[in-house]
Design a protein around this motif. Structure first.
Motif, PDB file in Angstrom:
ATOM      1  N   PHE A  86       0.827  -1.204   0.000  1.00 46.60           N
ATOM      2  CA  PHE A  86       0.000   0.000   0.000  1.00 46.60           C
ATOM      3  C   PHE A  86       0.868   1.264   0.000  1.00 46.60           C
ATOM      4  CE2 PHE A  86      -3.145  -3.120   1.147  1.00 46.60           C
ATOM      5  CZ  PHE A  86      -4.279  -2.651   0.493  1.00 46.60           C
ATOM      6  N   THR A  87       1.684   1.307  -1.049  1.00 45.76           N
ATOM      7  CA  THR A  87       2.405   2.533  -1.412  1.00 45.76           C
ATOM      8  C   THR A  87       1.985   2.839  -2.842  1.00 45.76           C
ATOM      9  OG1 THR A  87       4.309   1.214  -2.143  1.00 45.76           O
ATOM     10  CG2 THR A  87       4.371   2.096   0.110  1.00 45.76           C
ATOM     11  N   PRO A  88       1.976   4.087  -3.242  1.00 40.63           N
ATOM     12  CA  PRO A  88       1.422   4.439  -4.562  1.00 40.63           C
ATOM     13  C   PRO A  88       1.979   3.629  -5.728  1.00 40.63           C
ATOM     14  CG  PRO A  88       1.808   6.412  -3.278  1.00 40.63           C
ATOM     15  CD  PRO A  88       2.357   5.278  -2.472  1.00 40.63           C
ATOM     16  N   VAL A 131     -20.503   1.163  -6.532  1.00 37.19           N
ATOM     17  CA  VAL A 131     -19.533   2.158  -6.975  1.00 37.19           C
ATOM     18  C   VAL A 131     -18.125   1.568  -6.831  1.00 37.19           C
ATOM     19  CG1 VAL A 131     -21.013   4.085  -6.322  1.00 37.19           C
ATOM     20  CG2 VAL A 131     -19.341   3.210  -4.677  1.00 37.19           C
ATOM     21  N   ASP A 132     -17.190   2.113  -7.572  1.00 31.34           N
ATOM     22  CA  ASP A 132     -15.816   1.608  -7.540  1.00 31.34           C
ATOM     23  C   ASP A 132     -15.170   1.876  -6.188  1.00 31.34           C
ATOM     24  OD1 ASP A 132     -15.941   0.712 -10.156  1.00 31.34           O
ATOM     25  OD2 ASP A 132     -15.225   2.630 -10.981  1.00 31.34           O
ATOM     26  N   PHE A 133     -14.459   0.868  -5.688  1.00 31.65           N
ATOM     27  CA  PHE A 133     -13.706   1.037  -4.440  1.00 31.65           C
ATOM     28  C   PHE A 133     -12.540   1.996  -4.692  1.00 31.65           C
ATOM     29  CE2 PHE A 133     -10.003  -0.606  -1.939  1.00 31.65           C
ATOM     30  CZ  PHE A 133     -10.416  -0.147  -0.688  1.00 31.65           C
ATOM     31  N   ILE A 134     -11.835   1.813  -5.803  1.00 36.36           N
ATOM     32  CA  ILE A 134     -10.767   2.730  -6.192  1.00 36.36           C
ATOM     33  C   ILE A 134     -11.300   3.603  -7.324  1.00 36.36           C
ATOM     34  CG2 ILE A 134      -8.453   2.907  -7.214  1.00 36.36           C
ATOM     35  CD1 ILE A 134      -7.698   0.344  -5.784  1.00 36.36           C
ATOM     36  N   ASN A 135     -11.626   4.843  -7.021  1.00 37.56           N
ATOM     37  CA  ASN A 135     -12.286   5.702  -8.007  1.00 37.56           C
ATOM     38  C   ASN A 135     -11.367   6.770  -8.575  1.00 37.56           C
ATOM     39  OD1 ASN A 135     -12.045   7.368  -5.801  1.00 37.56           O
ATOM     40  ND2 ASN A 135     -14.226   7.250  -5.243  1.00 37.56           N
ATOM     41  N   ASP A 136     -10.080   6.652  -8.274  1.00 39.69           N
ATOM     42  CA  ASP A 136      -9.120   7.629  -8.787  1.00 39.69           C
ATOM     43  C   ASP A 136      -7.837   6.885  -9.126  1.00 39.69           C
ATOM     44  OD1 ASP A 136      -7.292   9.688  -9.255  1.00 39.69           O
ATOM     45  OD2 ASP A 136      -8.387  11.032  -7.902  1.00 39.69           O
ATOM     46  N   THR A 137      -7.324   7.097 -10.320  1.00 32.60           N
ATOM     47  CA  THR A 137      -6.137   6.347 -10.756  1.00 32.60           C
ATOM     48  C   THR A 137      -4.834   7.114 -10.504  1.00 32.60           C
ATOM     49  OG1 THR A 137      -6.415   7.262 -12.982  1.00 32.60           O
ATOM     50  CG2 THR A 137      -7.408   5.102 -12.532  1.00 32.60           C
ATOM     51  N   THR A 140      -2.321   8.806  -4.991  1.00 27.84           N
ATOM     52  CA  THR A 140      -1.518   9.618  -4.074  1.00 27.84           C
ATOM     53  C   THR A 140      -1.351   8.866  -2.754  1.00 27.84           C
ATOM     54  OG1 THR A 140      -3.447  10.703  -3.122  1.00 27.84           O
ATOM     55  CG2 THR A 140      -2.469  11.722  -5.096  1.00 27.84           C
ATOM     56  N   GLU A 141      -0.396   9.269  -1.965  1.00 30.80           N
ATOM     57  CA  GLU A 141      -0.146   8.591  -0.686  1.00 30.80           C
ATOM     58  C   GLU A 141      -1.378   8.664   0.218  1.00 30.80           C
ATOM     59  OE1 GLU A 141       3.355   9.697   1.384  1.00 30.80           O
ATOM     60  OE2 GLU A 141       4.701   9.256  -0.289  1.00 30.80           O
ATOM     61  N   LYS A 142      -2.048   9.800   0.192  1.00 34.96           N
ATOM     62  CA  LYS A 142      -3.238   9.964   1.031  1.00 34.96           C
ATOM     63  C   LYS A 142      -4.352   9.011   0.586  1.00 34.96           C
ATOM     64  CE  LYS A 142      -6.410  13.517   2.707  1.00 34.96           C
ATOM     65  NZ  LYS A 142      -6.803  14.946   2.637  1.00 34.96           N
ATOM     66  N   GLN A 143      -4.547   8.890  -0.732  1.00 31.18           N
ATOM     67  CA  GLN A 143      -5.598   8.004  -1.239  1.00 31.18           C
ATOM     68  C   GLN A 143      -5.289   6.537  -0.922  1.00 31.18           C
ATOM     69  OE1 GLN A 143      -5.383   9.325  -5.290  1.00 31.18           O
ATOM     70  NE2 GLN A 143      -7.391  10.337  -5.191  1.00 31.18           N
ATOM     71  N   VAL A 144      -4.031   6.171  -1.134  1.00 34.49           N
ATOM     72  CA  VAL A 144      -3.644   4.783  -0.890  1.00 34.49           C
ATOM     73  C   VAL A 144      -3.825   4.428   0.577  1.00 34.49           C
ATOM     74  CG1 VAL A 144      -1.673   3.200  -0.850  1.00 34.49           C
ATOM     75  CG2 VAL A 144      -2.085   4.637  -2.853  1.00 34.49           C
ATOM     76  N   ALA A 145      -3.475   5.343   1.468  1.00 39.28           N
ATOM     77  CA  ALA A 145      -3.662   5.113   2.908  1.00 39.28           C
ATOM     78  C   ALA A 145      -5.142   4.941   3.228  1.00 39.28           C
ATOM     79  CB  ALA A 145      -3.055   6.253   3.711  1.00 39.28           C
ATOM     80  N   ARG A 146      -5.986   5.734   2.540  1.00 37.62           N
ATOM     81  CA  ARG A 146      -7.432   5.626   2.766  1.00 37.62           C
ATOM     82  C   ARG A 146      -7.961   4.283   2.274  1.00 37.62           C
ATOM     83  NH1 ARG A 146     -11.766   6.583  -0.393  1.00 37.62           N
ATOM     84  NH2 ARG A 146     -10.536   7.617  -2.017  1.00 37.62           N
ATOM     85  N   TYR A 147      -7.474   3.843   1.123  1.00 39.65           N
ATOM     86  CA  TYR A 147      -7.894   2.539   0.600  1.00 39.65           C
ATOM     87  C   TYR A 147      -7.557   1.421   1.597  1.00 39.65           C
ATOM     88  CZ  TYR A 147      -8.221   4.877  -3.978  1.00 39.65           C
ATOM     89  OH  TYR A 147      -8.541   5.717  -5.017  1.00 39.65           O
TER      90      TYR A 147
END
Length: 804
Positions: A86-88, A131-137, A140-147
């Protein structure tokens, strides 16, 4: 029948062979070429061996499941246990790697982190939306941490399906198209696409990808079988040729023998192709088995030829006497060996039946090959020189025979005491034997794919699918709340069973719907109450037709539901314990008058089939013993001789069974074969010995002791030679990476070695101890079948001339 195998028949056959040797040799070449063309029809098994007959109740239930939900073994899983996932950069690479499989036509569906869907509650109108679990391709580090946080903390629906909470292992799933699962297309995809892509990804990103799933396991296992066939054949040829050369000290004799058995191996492969049988773990051992069994034939034939050359120096007469004096005995010993294998053909197991048919046909064909090839090639070659005959008088062999004779003369009580001790110890050991129905137990433990199996068992509690089919006996019965609650109760029982994984079913989706209704709060991941159902129903109806899990776990009529769980590599006893424990509880949860619940799946079928197969093999062994006893009765026309001949052959089998108990080797399809193979081969020594003993009795005017020791001296050397070849030949199987094949080699080798000692020490001791009751003309009547012709018959035909 007796006339067919009389001395006159073999004498006439010898003349036919030697007068038509060129035509016969060309015929052998022609048959070999024909069978060589059949190799193209050989194919490896693309599924687990079904040990049960098609009409067996367990198979019928499984077929019903397949008719309702289709092929269940089409899932390949890939997993990563890496704290840096879980790193970008790595998460993006992992998702792109999984997405790359979607372009292949062999793939029906890919489920990875990038494919995950979440349920969201929407109003106006009231509905659930995927809806998509990952909705942004952009990753970013913040998004990956949220996922990462959302996946492990807020989506219990995907636990056991996409992630393991134990160590935050993430897995993705490749669903193969169901119509290719049991075909060569699956094999090509895994070998040519999946494995290279996995290796490339690992090398590029320094991440360890674990791969498993039944289609993958089957493919890698069959590849191991294919690789081992080549190793076995080369190893068997090398070992047997070295031992043969050690005994005979003749390159010529060794090459001639190897020629015969190599042609036999070619015939074995050709017969598999001609009959269009699949190559399984059992049929794969037939070619090396041909080598191991064929060499003793060569030893008997070449040893007799060289003895005759040494006696009178006439090549033509020697070749004729090889056929007339040894042909009948060698045929009978091959017939008894073939009979041991042929009994498998009478079982209802397709796996055993095919093995028995091919093995028994090849053994008889091998006898014919050895007799013809050795006789014809030697007829074209110069007469053996004195140096080729030196082995006939080796001191150490004479010393060995002297020791045997000494033991029988002076140590009979010691032999009996040792036999009784072995018998008692064996019986005690037999009571500790267990039956194993593990699908994975025999697979090579050192391979990467087996280590991956162990990884998935640890992280996801199993890899072998166990299916539970629930028939509600009414349309749309699955979606009724009482049924869902019963299914949820059953799933709790399954989760509490250590050998089983978290189950997957429509219940999971219903729980997820409630969680979504309560704005995604994980504590509401549970079956809704009757009141909640009324609130949730308008939302749920909006996405029923879109949810793929509905189609996978509920049939189109809504009458049948499916619960899938995954088993660890448990044996038959553990599985029976699980069924015994769950059975009464199941009846309470699902009353039989309203529901029909069935456990099924390939892994379960294999385990059920193991018990069925064990009883089939016990039957085949019993039948082999009865057939060979009847054969002895026909040959010697004496019930007492039947009993005496069976004792030294049954004792080694009991000893082996006891050893299995002490060493913890379970009864399973591979190891149970030991008894039929060993009995069919070891009884050959008994036939040779008793036939020679009877002949000596007549020549020595019924003097028992002289006849017994003459038989020991005459047959001891050949028995030692053949038993040594068989011991080391079967020991070749111990290099196998398959546990069952390794055990088979070790146990058969041990059994045959002890059988030789039993036939050369215990059998003559019994004959001497019971001489008054068995060694008389009334007991030993004129045999229906004379295995070894009398010398006067041979000598009367000394006018045989070389016809070419």
């Amino acid at each position: 029948m007796a006339k067919l195998f009389s001395f006159g028949f073999w004498n006439a056959l010898a003349g036919v062979i030697l007068r038509n040797r060129l035509v016969i040799f060309l015929g052998i070449i022609g048959i070999t070429v024909f069978l060589g063309f059949q190799w193209k029809n050989m194919r490896f098994s693309f599924t687990e061996a079904n040990l049960l007959p098609d009409d067996h109740e367990v198979n019928v239930q499984y077929q019903k499941f397949l008719d309702t939900f289709g092929e269940e073994g089409n899932l390949i899983v890939m997993a990563i246990q890496d704290s840096t996932l879980f790193t970008p950069s790595k998460l993006k690479a992992w998702n792109e790697f999984n997405d790359s499989f979607k372009k292949y036509e062999e793939i029906d569906l890919v489920i990875s982190l990038s494919d995950l869907k979440k349920l969201e509650k929407k109003d106006n109108p009231a509905r659930f939306e995927l809806v998509d679990f990952i909705n942004d391709t952009s990753y970013t580090e913040k998004q990956v941490a949220r996922y990462e946080q959302e996946l492990f903390a807020k989506l219990p629906f995907y636990e056991g399906l996409v992630y393991s909470k134990k160590s935050k292992t993430v897995q993705s799933a490749l669903y193969l198209k169901k119509d290719i699962v049991n075909t060569i297309v699956r094999k090509k995809f895994i070998e040519d696409v999946l494995n290279p892509k996995v290796k490339a990804f690992e090398a590029k990103y320094n991440m360890d990808v674990k791969v498993s799933g039944m289609p993958y396991i089957r493919t890698m296992n069959s590849q191991n079988i294919m690789d081992e066939i080549q190793v076995f054949i080369l190893a068997a040829l090398l070992v047997t040729s070295l031992i043969f050369f050690f005994f005979f000290r003749s390159v010529r004799a060794t090459i001639i023998s190897m020629t015969a058995v190599v042609i036999g191996v070619m015939w074995a492969f050709g017969l598999l192709g001609l009959l269009q049988y699949e190559i399984t773990v059992l049929t794969a051992i037939i070619p090396p088995l041909v080598i191991v069994i064929g060499i003793p034939n060569c030893i008997f034939l070449i040893n007799k030829y060289q003895q005759e050359i040494k006696k009178h120096g006439n090549k033509a007469k020697s070749l004729q006497r090889v056929i007339t004096k040894v042909g009948n005995a060698t045929l009978m010993t091959n017939v008894t060996t073939a009979a041991g294998f042929a009994t498998f053909a009478l079982t209802e197991s397709k796996l055993l039946r095919e093995f028995g048919i091919v093995a028994s046909i090849n053994i008889i064909a091998l006898f014919i090959l050895c007799l013809l090839v050795i006789t014809i090639i030697y007829s074209y070659m110069p007469q053996p020189k004195e140096r080729h005959l030196k082995h006939l008088g080796k001191r150490w062999i004479e010393s060995l025979v002297d020791w045997m004779e000494h033991m029988v003369k002076t140590r009979r009580v010691t032999i009996y005491i040792a036999s009784i001790i072995i018998l008692i110890a064996s019986i005690i050991g037999i009571y500790t034997i267990k039956v194993s129905g593990s699908l994975l137990e025999d697979m090579p433990k050192s391979t990467g794919f087996f280590q991956d199996i162990e990884f998935f068992e640890e992280e996801f509690d199993g890899i072998m699918p166990l299916e539970i089919l629930i028939n509600t006996k009414r349309k749309q019965g699955v979606l009724k709340l009482p049924t869902l609650k019963r299914m949820a109760e059953l799933e709790i029982l399954l989760e509490e069973t250590p050998e089983l994984s978290k189950p997957i079913s429509i219940v999971s989706l219903v729980k997820y719907a409630k969680q979504t209704y309560y704005n995604g709060n994980p504590k509401y991941y549970q079956i809704p109450t009757s009141q909640e159902r009324n609130f949730i129903l308008p939302y749920a109806k909006s996405f029923e037709s879109e949810a793929g899990i509905m189609k996978s776990y509920v049939d189109s009529t809504g009458q049948y539901a499916r619960i899938t769980t995954f088993m660890k590599d448990v044996g038959t006893e553990q599985m029976e314990r699980i069924e015994t424990t769950l059975g009464p509880k199941l009846e309470k949860i699902f009353p039989k008058d309203r529901y029909e619940v069935t456990f099924t799946g390939r892994a379960l079928i294999f385990q059920k089939g193991t018990n069925y197969l064990v009883w089939n093999l016990v039957f085949s062994l019993g039948l082999a013993i009865v057939l060979i006893a009847l054969f002895m009765a026909w040959m010697f026309r004496s019930f007492k001789m039947i009993v005496i001949s069976l004792i030294p052959n049954l004792l080694p089998l009991l000893m082996t069974a006891g050893l299995m108990g002490y060493l913890g080797v379970p009864i399973k399809p591979s190891t149970i074969l030991v008894f039929s193979i060993a009995f069919g081969i070891s009884v050959d020594d008994t036939i040779h010995f008793l036939a020679k003993y009877r002949q000596e009795l007549k020549q020595n005017h019924w003097r028992i002791r002289k006849s017994v020791f003459a038989a020991v001296r005459e047959t001891g050397v050949s028995m030692f030679y053949t038993s040594t070849v068989l011991f080391f030949g079967f020991s070749v199987f111990m290099i196998s990476s398959f546990g069952g094949t390794k055990a088979l080699g070790g146990l058969v080798s041990t059994t045959l070695l002890f059988a030789m000692l039993s036939n050369l020490l215990l059998l003559p001791s019994l004959l001497l101890s019971l001489e008054r009751s068995i060694a008389n003309k009334k007991t030993l009547k004129e045999p229906s079948l004379r295995i070894i012709p009398n010398e006067e018959e041979i000598n009367s035909d000394d006018d045989f001339k070389e016809s070419n």
